[in-house]
Write a protein that holds these residues in place. Structure first.
Motif, PDB file in Angstrom:
ATOM      1  N   GLU A  87      27.445  86.620 -20.482  1.00 46.81           N
ATOM      2  CA  GLU A  87      28.245  85.444 -20.793  1.00 46.81           C
ATOM      3  C   GLU A  87      27.929  84.306 -19.841  1.00 46.81           C
ATOM      4  O   GLU A  87      27.452  84.544 -18.720  1.00 46.81           O
ATOM      5  CB  GLU A  87      29.746  85.797 -20.716  1.00 46.81           C
ATOM      6  CG  GLU A  87      30.150  86.867 -21.717  1.00 46.81           C
ATOM      7  CD  GLU A  87      31.455  87.574 -21.363  1.00 46.81           C
ATOM      8  OE1 GLU A  87      32.106  87.152 -20.380  1.00 46.81           O
ATOM      9  OE2 GLU A  87      31.795  88.537 -22.056  1.00 46.81           O
ATOM     10  N   HIS A  91      29.508  86.754 -16.247  1.00 51.42           N
ATOM     11  CA  HIS A  91      29.940  88.133 -16.460  1.00 51.42           C
ATOM     12  C   HIS A  91      28.975  88.812 -17.417  1.00 51.42           C
ATOM     13  O   HIS A  91      28.622  88.253 -18.453  1.00 51.42           O
ATOM     14  CB  HIS A  91      31.352  88.150 -17.047  1.00 51.42           C
ATOM     15  CG  HIS A  91      31.905  89.521 -17.249  1.00 51.42           C
ATOM     16  ND1 HIS A  91      32.429  89.949 -18.452  1.00 51.42           N
ATOM     17  CD2 HIS A  91      32.004  90.580 -16.409  1.00 51.42           C
ATOM     18  CE1 HIS A  91      32.837  91.196 -18.332  1.00 51.42           C
ATOM     19  NE2 HIS A  91      32.587  91.596 -17.109  1.00 51.42           N
ATOM     20  N   GLU A 101      35.137  95.332 -25.179  1.00 48.66           N
ATOM     21  CA  GLU A 101      34.972  94.149 -24.334  1.00 48.66           C
ATOM     22  C   GLU A 101      35.723  92.994 -24.971  1.00 48.66           C
ATOM     23  O   GLU A 101      35.489  92.641 -26.128  1.00 48.66           O
ATOM     24  CB  GLU A 101      33.496  93.793 -24.177  1.00 48.66           C
ATOM     25  CG  GLU A 101      33.214  92.943 -22.931  1.00 48.66           C
ATOM     26  CD  GLU A 101      32.944  91.477 -23.225  1.00 48.66           C
ATOM     27  OE1 GLU A 101      33.061  90.653 -22.301  1.00 48.66           O
ATOM     28  OE2 GLU A 101      32.632  91.151 -24.378  1.00 48.66           O
ATOM     29  N   MET A 103      36.694  89.061 -24.745  1.00 45.86           N
ATOM     30  CA  MET A 103      36.264  87.777 -24.201  1.00 45.86           C
ATOM     31  C   MET A 103      37.153  86.688 -24.771  1.00 45.86           C
ATOM     32  O   MET A 103      37.132  86.424 -25.976  1.00 45.86           O
ATOM     33  CB  MET A 103      34.807  87.476 -24.537  1.00 45.86           C
ATOM     34  CG  MET A 103      34.300  86.218 -23.840  1.00 45.86           C
ATOM     35  SD  MET A 103      32.742  85.613 -24.514  1.00 45.86           S
ATOM     36  CE  MET A 103      33.274  85.010 -26.116  1.00 45.86           C
ATOM     37  N   HIS A 111      27.809  83.363 -25.161  1.00 46.95           N
ATOM     38  CA  HIS A 111      27.496  84.754 -24.849  1.00 46.95           C
ATOM     39  C   HIS A 111      26.366  85.255 -25.733  1.00 46.95           C
ATOM     40  O   HIS A 111      25.958  84.620 -26.701  1.00 46.95           O
ATOM     41  CB  HIS A 111      28.735  85.652 -24.926  1.00 46.95           C
ATOM     42  CG  HIS A 111      29.285  85.889 -26.301  1.00 46.95           C
ATOM     43  ND1 HIS A 111      30.165  86.911 -26.602  1.00 46.95           N
ATOM     44  CD2 HIS A 111      29.103  85.239 -27.488  1.00 46.95           C
ATOM     45  CE1 HIS A 111      30.493  86.873 -27.874  1.00 46.95           C
ATOM     46  NE2 HIS A 111      29.860  85.872 -28.441  1.00 46.95           N
ATOM     47  N   SER A 139      36.924  87.433 -19.383  1.00 42.24           N
ATOM     48  CA  SER A 139      36.639  88.634 -20.169  1.00 42.24           C
ATOM     49  C   SER A 139      37.101  89.866 -19.418  1.00 42.24           C
ATOM     50  O   SER A 139      37.364  89.832 -18.209  1.00 42.24           O
ATOM     51  CB  SER A 139      35.147  88.729 -20.509  1.00 42.24           C
ATOM     52  OG  SER A 139      34.362  88.679 -19.339  1.00 42.24           O
TER      53      SER A 139
END
Length: 284
Positions: A87, A91, A101, A103, A111, A139
């Motif tokens: 991202e 991250h 995950e 975000m 991303h 995230s």
């Protein structure tokens, strides 16, 4: 909210929620677009987008190259396979089977990701409320062992019984992945006011009480009554329930906002981040 599981041979005969819409989506290579903000997302907002991925092939930069979002949060559930993501917030990480995950794009983020087959996954977009749609992006990656469970349910967002997701998601949203063995029954009672409800089946089939098969998404009638399930084969599916999103959806190419002004601000921010990524040589 109660989750009741039984294993019985008789058919489901209860008077729970009915299915009012169903779809198999539209295939784009290995990805099936089941929900978009301009179609089914209007029915089930705050859930505004859902991709189902079920492939024996790698998913690389061509399918999931760098792209932006604003005004939404994404929740990626990797059911089988392995994938890597990165991202613009710096991250990045690797997901294993069962991981999720989250975000939250807020005012803007970019991303990318790629996957190692065989891959089975759902990617969900949630329209953020006004107080979060222009907040800083963040995230949260949870491994399969960090996701709380309640009977056959793993709680991805929200809560079921005493199981509460640690993800800092907007209130009024529950999102679960459920596994039932053939012949097993499960009854789910949403909290009061959670009148949006839908499921999408990755593997197997069930009655609810109508049949829903692998690769189908089914939307329930607009109420907070109980939803009944009976597995007709070993089944894995996701279930979303929520308080309805109160705003019209203002749509950009990769963005969903509550107003045209917020959309403009989000799109300006993702353009700014994109310029920074190009200056660094990340984007071409």
């Amino acid at each position: 909210m109660n989750a009741i599981v039984q294993t019985l041979s008789a058919p489901v005969v209860g008077a729970g929620r009915s299915v009012v819409f169903r779809t198999r989506g539209h295939a784009h290579g290995p990805v099936v677009r089941m929900v978009s903000p301009s179609d089914v997302g209007q029915m089930i907002k705050p859930f505004v987008f859902l991709d189902l991925i079920d492939t024996q092939h790698a998913i690389g930069q061509q399918g999931y190259g760098w792209h932006p979002h604003s005004g939404i949060a994404t929740l990626t559930l990797l059911m089988d396979g392995q994938c890597h993501y990165a991202e613009s917030t710096d991250h990045e990480g690797t997901m294993e089977a069962g991981d999720i995950e989250w975000m939250s794009a807020g005012r803007g983020v970019w991303h990318t990701g790629f996957g190692i087959p065989p891959i089975k996954a759902f990617q969900l977009w949630i329209a953020l409320p006004a107080e979060r749609e222009l907040a800083p992006a963040f995230s949260h990656h949870l491994s399969v062992n960090e996701i709380p469970s309640d009977g056959p349910v793993r709680v991805l967002l929200g809560r079921s019984g005493e199981a509460v997701s640690p993800i800092n998601a907007p209130s009024g949203i529950n999102y679960f992945v459920v596994e039932l063995k053939a012949g097993q029954r499960w009854t789910y009672q949403p909290p009061q006011g959670y009148r949006v409800g839908w499921i999408a089946v990755m593997d197997g089939s069930l009655h609810t009480p109508e049949p829903v098969d692998k690769g189908e998404l089914a939307v329930f009638d607009h109420s907070d009554a109980a939803i009944e399930f009976e597995a007709t084969a070993d089944v894995r599916f996701v279930l979303g329930t929520a308080i309805p999103h109160p705003h019209d959806l203002h749509l950009g190419s990769y963005s969903v906002h509550t107003s045209s002004a917020a959309l403009m601000e989000g799109e300006c921010e993702i353009a700014r981040i994109g310029s920074e990524l190009r200056a660094k040589g990340v984007l071409r």
